[in-house]
Design an enzyme around this catalytic site. Structure first.
Site, PDB file in Angstrom:
ATOM      1  CG  HIS A 122      -5.245 -34.766 -40.836  1.00  0.00           C
ATOM      2  ND1 HIS A 122      -6.005 -34.900 -41.972  1.00  0.00           N
ATOM      3  CD2 HIS A 122      -4.276 -33.874 -41.119  1.00  0.00           C
ATOM      4  CE1 HIS A 122      -5.516 -34.093 -42.904  1.00  0.00           C
ATOM      5  NE2 HIS A 122      -4.475 -33.460 -42.413  1.00  0.00           N
ATOM      6  CG  HIS A 180     -15.365 -45.074 -45.253  1.00  0.00           C
ATOM      7  ND1 HIS A 180     -15.695 -44.101 -44.339  1.00  0.00           N
ATOM      8  CD2 HIS A 180     -15.590 -46.258 -44.651  1.00  0.00           C
ATOM      9  CE1 HIS A 180     -16.094 -44.692 -43.228  1.00  0.00           C
ATOM     10  NE2 HIS A 180     -16.044 -45.997 -43.382  1.00  0.00           N
ATOM     11  CD  GLU A 210     -18.945 -43.762 -41.910  1.00  0.00           C
ATOM     12  OE1 GLU A 210     -18.067 -43.004 -41.457  1.00  0.00           O
ATOM     13  OE2 GLU A 210     -19.029 -44.960 -41.611  1.00  0.00           O
ATOM     14  CG  HIS A 242     -18.227 -49.750 -45.193  1.00  0.00           C
ATOM     15  ND1 HIS A 242     -19.365 -49.389 -44.510  1.00  0.00           N
ATOM     16  CD2 HIS A 242     -17.196 -49.230 -44.491  1.00  0.00           C
ATOM     17  CE1 HIS A 242     -19.028 -48.693 -43.433  1.00  0.00           C
ATOM     18  NE2 HIS A 242     -17.717 -48.588 -43.393  1.00  0.00           N
TER      19      HIS A 242
END
Ligand code: CO
Length: 295
Positions: A122, A180, A210, A242
């Site tokens: 976004h 993620h 997360e 990660h």
């Protein structure tokens, strides 16, 4: 009396000829030939393996839309800064579009290589839309969806996951994917994906670093199903930090350590989704769909 009328006539004539001038000027600017381009936008990664994935995506894009110039940008400022320290310059989406504008591109598709339409997507959307319709600039900018946007995408991604699970995995063994996750409302995509995965194979789970579901939720699911061996796979475009540390690393709080403490054997697979054609095809389809709406 006569001079006054003549003057009025002159003003009228001037108006007639002056009014259409801006329109004529605009028409003059529009004479530029249509020039279409593609801007691929990834979150970015510093691991060298990422380049292999990105090269693979670029190859697929060029094969699907031959002859269309392809540019790249990253949305992560941290990664751009890290790369700059190593002497590698990567553009932000705005920088890349400014360059394309100077190079006279008139129509551009910005293809998101993100996984969900979250905060990174976004933020990018907001910035790139400012480039559409600028005077002497790019006339039209369209944005292609990330990996999962529609319900059909989520289903297709679930099917792609099933296809890329290592062949040697037995049905009673588990597969745990690390997504993620995001603080953005688009975090719900992971739960939607988990729903489709459960329908296809009840021993395949997706959690996030997360967002939700968390590793504790997955741990409970594995215990409930008495699963003793799992394949750990990143559900991120690149098997970066990660995947290497939070998923498969030796630290106490890595997913591998957490599950092994429960007596679950872990087999990490360090391959990002961008390395598999099944996922690349979805991004490319989204790009083709946006590209077909350019004219
Ligand atoms: Co992160």
């Amino acid at each position: 009396m006569r001079t006054k009328t003549a003057f009025k006539l002159l003003v009228l004539l001037a108006l007639i000829f002056l009014v259409p001038l801006p329109a004529l000027l605009a028409a003059h600017g529009d004479k530029r030939p249509m020039k279409k381009g593609i801007l691929l936008v990834a979150f970015g990664s510093t691991v060298p393996e990422a380049q292999v994935s990105f090269d693979n995506i670029e190859r697929s894009v060029k094969k699907s839309l031959p002859g269309v110039p392809v540019y790249w940008a990253y949305t992560s400022r941290i990664i751009i800064k890290k790369m700059a320290k190593e002497g590698k310059h990567v553009a932000t989406p705005a920088e890349a579009l400014a360059k394309m504008m100077r190079e006279n591109f008139t129509h551009v598709v910005v293809q998101s290589l993100h996984t969900v339409p979250g905060a990174e997507f976004h933020g990018m959307l907001k910035n790139v839309h400012k480039f559409g319709g600028m005077d002497k600039g790019i006339k039209k900018v369209l944005v292609g969806y990330p990996l999962m946007a529609t319900s059909e995408d989520v289903q297709r991604v679930a099917e792609a996951i099933i296809k890329v699970i290592p062949r040697e995995r037995k049905k009673k063994e588990g597969v745990v994917l690390m997504g993620h996750g995001t603080h953005h409302p688009a975090d719900v995509y992971y739960a939607a994906l988990a729903y489709h995965l459960q329908k296809l194979d009840p021993n395949v789970f997706v959690g996030t670093v997360e967002g939700w579901p968390e590793i504790d939720d997955i741990k409970a699911d594995l215990e409930k199903r008495r699963i003793k061996r799992v394949y750990l796979m990143p559900f991120m475009s690149v098997a970066g930090d990660h995947a290497r540390n939070d998923m498969a690393g030796p630290e106490q709080d890595s997913w591998k350590s957490i599950l092994e403490q429960e007596g679950i054997q872990c087999l990490p697979v360090l391959k990002g989704t961008a390395e598999f054609q099944e996922f690349v095809d979805i991004w490319v389809d989204h790009l083709k769909s946006a590209f077909s709406h350019l004219d």
